[in-house]
Structures are given as C-alpha cells and as structure tokens.
Enzyme design. Sequence first.
Site, mmCIF file in Angstrom:
data_model
loop_
_atom_site.group_PDB
_atom_site.id
_atom_site.type_symbol
_atom_site.label_atom_id
_atom_site.label_comp_id
_atom_site.label_asym_id
_atom_site.label_seq_id
_atom_site.Cartn_x
_atom_site.Cartn_y
_atom_site.Cartn_z
ATOM 1 N N VAL A 33 0.492 -0.855 0.183
ATOM 2 C CA VAL A 33 -0.372 -0.510 -0.061
ATOM 3 C C VAL A 33 1.232 1.437 0.400
ATOM 4 O O VAL A 33 0.531 2.188 -0.741
ATOM 5 C CB VAL A 33 -1.568 0.028 1.129
ATOM 6 C CG1 VAL A 33 -0.181 0.438 2.163
ATOM 7 C CG2 VAL A 33 -2.392 1.161 1.046
ATOM 8 N N ASP A 34 1.802 1.202 0.629
ATOM 9 C CA ASP A 34 3.451 2.211 0.841
ATOM 10 C C ASP A 34 3.531 2.634 -0.931
ATOM 11 O O ASP A 34 3.362 3.998 -1.139
ATOM 12 C CB ASP A 34 4.016 2.287 1.787
ATOM 13 C CG ASP A 34 4.685 2.855 1.636
ATOM 14 O OD1 ASP A 34 4.271 4.644 1.753
ATOM 15 O OD2 ASP A 34 6.091 2.997 1.899
ATOM 16 N N VAL A 120 3.905 -7.210 4.603
ATOM 17 C CA VAL A 120 5.042 -7.948 4.479
ATOM 18 C C VAL A 120 5.861 -7.997 5.968
ATOM 19 O O VAL A 120 6.060 -8.742 5.695
ATOM 20 C CB VAL A 120 5.962 -7.206 4.020
ATOM 21 C CG1 VAL A 120 5.909 -7.000 2.127
ATOM 22 C CG2 VAL A 120 5.598 -5.939 4.219
#
Length: 165
Positions: A33-34, A120
């Site tokens: 998402v980052d 992650v």
Amino acid sequence: MTRLFALQADITTLAVDAIVNAANSSLLGGGGVDGAIHRAAGLELLQECRQLGGCPTGQARITGAYGLPCRHVIHTVGPVWHGGHAGEAQKLHSCYTHCLDLAAQHGLKTLAFPCISTGVYGYPKEAAAEIALQAVRAHPALGQLDEIMFCCFSPTDLAIYQRLI
C-alpha cells in the site's frame, strides 16, 4: 455517531478527507500500500515526506495528498510481527491512536485505514483487525468523525472486518 464500515477497494481511489498509509519508518515509499500511495500521489508526496525525517513505529505523520483524490495522507509505521512478545500489540494500537489524534487535530471527518502491518510485516490478520477496531472504538475523538472505513485489499481481510464490525 461515527459510522464504521469495511469495504474492498484500492485505497488510492477513495475521495475521503484522509487515507492512512501503512508506511515504513523512512516514509520514502516502499512496497504494498505504501508504494501504491506514493505512485498515485506523485513526486510531491515524496518531497514532503523527505522533509519529515522519518517516523518511529507506532507514530504517525500527516502530509498533503497531491495526485490522490483525498485531501491528506496520514502515514503510520506499524510493527513487524515477531511472535507477539515484542510489544507488537501496543505499537499497532498506537498507530491507530496517533492517526485518529491527527485526524481530530486537523478537523477531518472521513478517514480510510488499510490493514496495517498485515502484509510483509506479517501481523496475523485477525489479531490486527481486533486491535484496529478496539483502538478506534476507544478513541476519545471518535465522535468527531463522520466515517471511518477499513479499506481491505482482499476478500479475506474484508470478511474479517465485516464480522468484527
């Protein structure tokens, strides 16, 4: 009363006051998402994040949204899962608390959270969702927001949040 709900969507497409970025401590972009938020926002977001000097785990920072349809991005750094005995729950709870603190300080009314730390960083999805909802429901500024959405990328995440809400 604040409406809490879950939806399955791409968080970068949401026209809300702020989306939350599950960032790394550098705030300079990454995977998941980052990376998606940084790509969609454009280079201006990266430039503003460089000026912030990073963010410790459990804390949050707010920036402009640039190329995104929202007004702000609240960046928070979730904990990496180390089996549950390294303060992960408290740090994850703190992420939600600090994001809501910033939302209240900036007068935001609609906020979208991703599933923080469950990619992650390996936090178990069910436990992370329980912490997210507990932190949000307990926050003193909850009544100041109109909507808080939990934006899930997968059907599995969505089912967890819908059941817990």
